[in-house]
Design an enzyme around this catalytic site. Structure first.
Site, PDB file in Angstrom:
ATOM      1  CE  LYS A  68      50.177 -10.467 -13.579  1.00  0.00           C
ATOM      2  NZ  LYS A  68      48.804 -10.853 -13.948  1.00  0.00           N
ATOM      3  CB  SER A  87      42.342 -16.958  -8.264  1.00  0.00           C
ATOM      4  OG  SER A  87      43.226 -17.477  -9.223  1.00  0.00           O
ATOM      5  CG  ASP A 115      50.268 -13.160 -16.235  1.00  0.00           C
ATOM      6  OD1 ASP A 115      49.087 -12.810 -16.248  1.00  0.00           O
ATOM      7  OD2 ASP A 115      51.104 -12.675 -17.036  1.00  0.00           O
TER       8      ASP A 115
HETATM    9  P1  NDP Z   1      50.705 -18.538 -21.395  1.00  0.00           P
HETATM   10  O1  NDP Z   1      52.111 -18.447 -20.976  1.00  0.00           O
HETATM   11  O2  NDP Z   1      49.936 -19.759 -21.136  1.00  0.00           O
HETATM   12  O3  NDP Z   1      50.566 -18.211 -22.952  1.00  0.00           O
HETATM   13  C1  NDP Z   1      51.007 -17.005 -23.460  1.00  0.00           C
HETATM   14  C2  NDP Z   1      50.729 -16.970 -24.950  1.00  0.00           C
HETATM   15  O4  NDP Z   1      50.990 -15.664 -25.459  1.00  0.00           O
HETATM   16  C3  NDP Z   1      51.626 -17.911 -25.736  1.00  0.00           C
HETATM   17  O5  NDP Z   1      50.968 -18.317 -26.897  1.00  0.00           O
HETATM   18  C4  NDP Z   1      52.813 -17.001 -26.053  1.00  0.00           C
HETATM   19  O6  NDP Z   1      53.562 -17.418 -27.169  1.00  0.00           O
HETATM   20  C5  NDP Z   1      52.128 -15.689 -26.337  1.00  0.00           C
HETATM   21  N1  NDP Z   1      53.028 -14.582 -26.003  1.00  0.00           N
HETATM   22  C6  NDP Z   1      53.578 -14.317 -24.800  1.00  0.00           C
HETATM   23  N2  NDP Z   1      54.386 -13.251 -24.851  1.00  0.00           N
HETATM   24  C7  NDP Z   1      54.359 -12.840 -26.116  1.00  0.00           C
HETATM   25  C8  NDP Z   1      54.981 -11.796 -26.801  1.00  0.00           C
HETATM   26  N3  NDP Z   1      55.821 -10.932 -26.182  1.00  0.00           N
HETATM   27  N4  NDP Z   1      54.703 -11.645 -28.112  1.00  0.00           N
HETATM   28  C9  NDP Z   1      53.877 -12.495 -28.739  1.00  0.00           C
HETATM   29  N5  NDP Z   1      53.248 -13.537 -28.144  1.00  0.00           N
HETATM   30  C10 NDP Z   1      53.480 -13.703 -26.851  1.00  0.00           C
HETATM   31  O7  NDP Z   1      49.994 -17.275 -20.697  1.00  0.00           O
HETATM   32  P2  NDP Z   1      48.447 -17.000 -20.434  1.00  0.00           P
HETATM   33  O8  NDP Z   1      47.618 -17.618 -21.484  1.00  0.00           O
HETATM   34  O9  NDP Z   1      48.174 -17.310 -19.021  1.00  0.00           O
HETATM   35  O10 NDP Z   1      48.406 -15.403 -20.567  1.00  0.00           O
HETATM   36  C11 NDP Z   1      48.053 -14.746 -21.789  1.00  0.00           C
HETATM   37  C12 NDP Z   1      47.572 -13.336 -21.467  1.00  0.00           C
HETATM   38  O11 NDP Z   1      46.411 -13.411 -20.624  1.00  0.00           O
HETATM   39  C13 NDP Z   1      48.567 -12.456 -20.711  1.00  0.00           C
HETATM   40  O12 NDP Z   1      48.390 -11.121 -21.107  1.00  0.00           O
HETATM   41  C14 NDP Z   1      48.120 -12.607 -19.245  1.00  0.00           C
HETATM   42  O13 NDP Z   1      48.520 -11.512 -18.475  1.00  0.00           O
HETATM   43  C15 NDP Z   1      46.620 -12.643 -19.439  1.00  0.00           C
HETATM   44  N6  NDP Z   1      45.836 -13.232 -18.355  1.00  0.00           N
HETATM   45  C16 NDP Z   1      46.098 -14.489 -17.883  1.00  0.00           C
HETATM   46  C17 NDP Z   1      45.291 -15.031 -16.889  1.00  0.00           C
HETATM   47  C18 NDP Z   1      45.465 -16.424 -16.402  1.00  0.00           C
HETATM   48  O14 NDP Z   1      44.656 -16.844 -15.570  1.00  0.00           O
HETATM   49  N7  NDP Z   1      46.453 -17.173 -16.849  1.00  0.00           N
HETATM   50  C19 NDP Z   1      44.207 -14.259 -16.286  1.00  0.00           C
HETATM   51  C20 NDP Z   1      43.975 -12.978 -16.902  1.00  0.00           C
HETATM   52  C21 NDP Z   1      44.789 -12.503 -17.885  1.00  0.00           C
HETATM   53  P3  NDP Z   1      54.992 -18.146 -26.917  1.00  0.00           P
HETATM   54  O15 NDP Z   1      54.659 -19.513 -26.410  1.00  0.00           O
HETATM   55  O16 NDP Z   1      55.629 -18.141 -28.251  1.00  0.00           O
HETATM   56  O17 NDP Z   1      55.726 -17.314 -25.914  1.00  0.00           O
HETATM   57  O1  2IT Z   2      46.008 -11.238 -14.906  1.00  0.00           O
HETATM   58  C1  2IT Z   2      45.369 -11.988 -14.143  1.00  0.00           C
HETATM   59  O2  2IT Z   2      44.254 -11.694 -13.706  1.00  0.00           O
HETATM   60  C2  2IT Z   2      45.971 -13.272 -13.773  1.00  0.00           C
HETATM   61  N1  2IT Z   2      47.053 -13.598 -14.249  1.00  0.00           N
HETATM   62  C3  2IT Z   2      45.287 -14.174 -12.783  1.00  0.00           C
HETATM   63  C4  2IT Z   2      45.620 -13.764 -11.378  1.00  0.00           C
HETATM   64  C5  2IT Z   2      45.110 -14.677 -10.294  1.00  0.00           C
HETATM   65  O3  2IT Z   2      45.419 -14.352  -9.126  1.00  0.00           O
HETATM   66  O4  2IT Z   2      44.426 -15.667 -10.552  1.00  0.00           O
END
Ligand code: NDP
Ligand code: 2IT
Length: 449
Positions: free
Chosen positions: A128, A381, A168
């Site tokens: 990460k 991925s 992420d």
């Molecule tokens: P994005 O940046 O696309 O969206 C994040 C969302 O979560 C936004 O709505 C944001 O609100 C909110 N958020 C972020 N930080 C906070 C906080 N501290 N408190 C409250 N709300 C928060 O990220 P993703 O959708 O990609 O990621 C969301 C989650 O999923 C994370 O935990 C990430 O690690 C996990 N994840 C992502 C993957 C991926 O492929 N993208 C894969 C697996 C897991 P705001 O816009 O107001 O910040």
């Molecule tokens: O938390 C996760 O699994 C991710 N943000 C996706 C990582 C990836 O390499 O696609």
């Protein structure tokens, strides 16, 4: 308290080394508690220092990231890459750009990624990275200059056979594009497999954007079917967040017959009892990076409330936390139970505090932990990496079918592990043990411990 003296000793050492890394300690303790069920039967773990190695990243890189804003002012952020474990394959995991980013958060994410990637069944190790840079309110050119500066250091540590970053929180298609462009300039090579989540015009995979949210719903659907003879059909669903994971979880849950009634961002949440109109959310979030509040101004009958934790007061059958770590505390969990929910599946990483997980399990609810439930993103991925190696691209339907099969396999793998450990249906233990066993087998077979 851990039953095994060996595990307790390792955990005490982890605390002693990094007493302030609260998210990392939380993630490690949860896994060690699961391993308590099997360590006694495996004396080779202690003899080979397996757990000591398992909780220590192979390599941590931190670096300075200077960049210039549109007014000519120089800013300096901190960049990181935690290369946690490469026993199964190249380090693999996302980059997070958010002001809260620190070593503790990235180490917890890297640690969980090792187990998650193992569960996908694909040949990827765990990593990460990211920065305390805040992309909110920055212009495209500022984000571009930041990404270029970030990659100007990171490029020497990554590669398609070494370490493959992706997105992420705060890192989506735009950022991956700028990062990849800078990597290619520095290396003078088109090495598409070095980053995933790329745009379709330059080596990305169809369905990667949708994969985490879709995969979350595929695993949840299989869990509902096998453990409750039920499905999404007719269920009320609450999805926290409104980013990449939340949007496509909402889309798939709706396609599978559920009704999503609430979503959120870090400022607050919207409630639409008639069912969220996802095209409006997409227009706000993907169209102009707006705030979720706008939804209530545009859709009659919906409401907006300040404060993101309040979303869990809305009654639902299925809760899908898709925002960030530790968003469901004890109070939120009690509200979810009071609302009559039957299942929680984690789209975000570690969104549920340990005391909240206990509340769900005591209430007899289904609980799918992040390592399994959100593994569809990184699995796809890995499918992007496969396509890059082949210099070929599958159709959306082909990638989606592989993703569905992977999520179904993950569910059965972790469920069976829970049965083998005598804790049938405890998918937290099932996921931790199933993920761990493969990593340790790979570490021991290669003489890494
Ligand atoms: P994005 O940046 O696309 O969206 C994040 C969302 O979560 C936004 O709505 C944001 O609100 C909110 N958020 C972020 N930080 C906070 C906080 N501290 N408190 C409250 N709300 C928060 O990220 P993703 O959708 O990609 O990621 C969301 C989650 O999923 C994370 O935990 C990430 O690690 C996990 N994840 C992502 C993957 C991926 O492929 N993208 C894969 C697996 C897991 P705001 O816009 O107001 O910040
Ligand atoms: O938390 C996760 O699994 C991710 N943000 C996706 C990582 C990836 O390499 O696609």
């Amino acid at each position: 308290m851990l039953k095994s003296e060996y595990l307790q000793r390792v955990y005490t050492q982890v605390i002693k080394r990094d007493p302030d890394q609260k998210e990392f300690l939380q993630a490690v303790l949860e896994v060690l508690e699961s391993l308590d069920a099997i360590v006694e039967a495996h004396s080779e773990y202690e003899a080979n220092g397996v757990i000591e190695s398992f909780v220590e990243p192979e390599r941590i890189i931190t670096f300075r990231v200077p960049w210039t804003d549109d007014q000519g002012q120089v800013h300096v952020n901190r960049g990181y890459r935690i290369q946690f474990n490469s026993a199964i394959g190249p380090y693999k995991g996302g980059l997070r750009f958010h002001p809260s980013v620190n070593l503790s958060i990235l180490k917890f994410l890297g640690f969980e990624q090792v187990l998650k990637n193992s569960l996908t069944g694909l040949p990827i190790g765990g990593a990460k990275g990211g920065s305390d840079f805040d992309p909110k309110g920055k212009s495209d050119r500022e984000v571009m200059r930041f990404c270029q500066s970030f990659m100007t250091e990171l490029y020497r540590h990554i590669g398609q056979f070494t370490d493959v970053p992706a997105g992420d929180i705060g890192v989506g298609g735009r950022e991956i594009g700028y990062l990849y462009g800078q990597y290619r300039r520095l290396r003078n090579t088109s090495e598409a497999g070095v980053l995933t989540g790329k745009g379709l015009a330059y080596g990305g995979s169809l369905a990667r954007t949708e994969a985490t949210g879709y995969g979350l719903c595929y695993l949840t659907q299989e869990m509902l079917k096998c453990m409750k003879n039920d499905s999404f059909s007719g269920k009320t669903v609450v999805v926290s967040g409104s980013g990449n994971v939340a949007i496509f979880a909402c889309q798939k849950a709706t396609e599978l017959g559920g009704k999503v009634v609430a979503m959120s961002d870090s400022n607050g949440y919207i409630h639409d009892p008639k069912g969220i109109q996802l095209d409006v959310v997409k227009d706000i979030k993907l169209g102009h990076r707006g705030r979720i509040k706008e939804y209530a101004e545009r859709v009659p009958g919906s409401t907006y409330t300040d404060g993101f934790r309040g979303i869990w007061t809305i009654p639902c059958d299925i809760a899908l936390p898709c925002a960030t770590q530790n968003e469901i505390d004890q109070e939120a969990a009690e509200n979810i139970v009071k609302g009559g929910a039957m299942a929680v599946a984690e789209g975000a990483n570690m969104p549920t505090l340990p005391e909240a997980i206990q509340i769900f399990q005591k209430a007899g609810m289904l609980f799918a932990p992040a390592k399994a439930a959100n593994a569809g993103g990184v699995a796809t991925s890995a499918l992007e990496m496969s396509q890059n190696s082949m210099r070929y691209g599958w159709t959306f339907q082909e990638v989606d079918a592989k993703l569905q099969q992977i999520m179904v396999n993950i569910f059965h793998n972790i469920y069976n592990a829970s049965v083998e450990c005598g804790v049938t249906g405890d998918l937290v233990v099932g996921a931790n043990i199933a993920g761990f066993k493969k990593v340790v087998e790979a570490m021991m077979a290669q003489g890494l411990v």
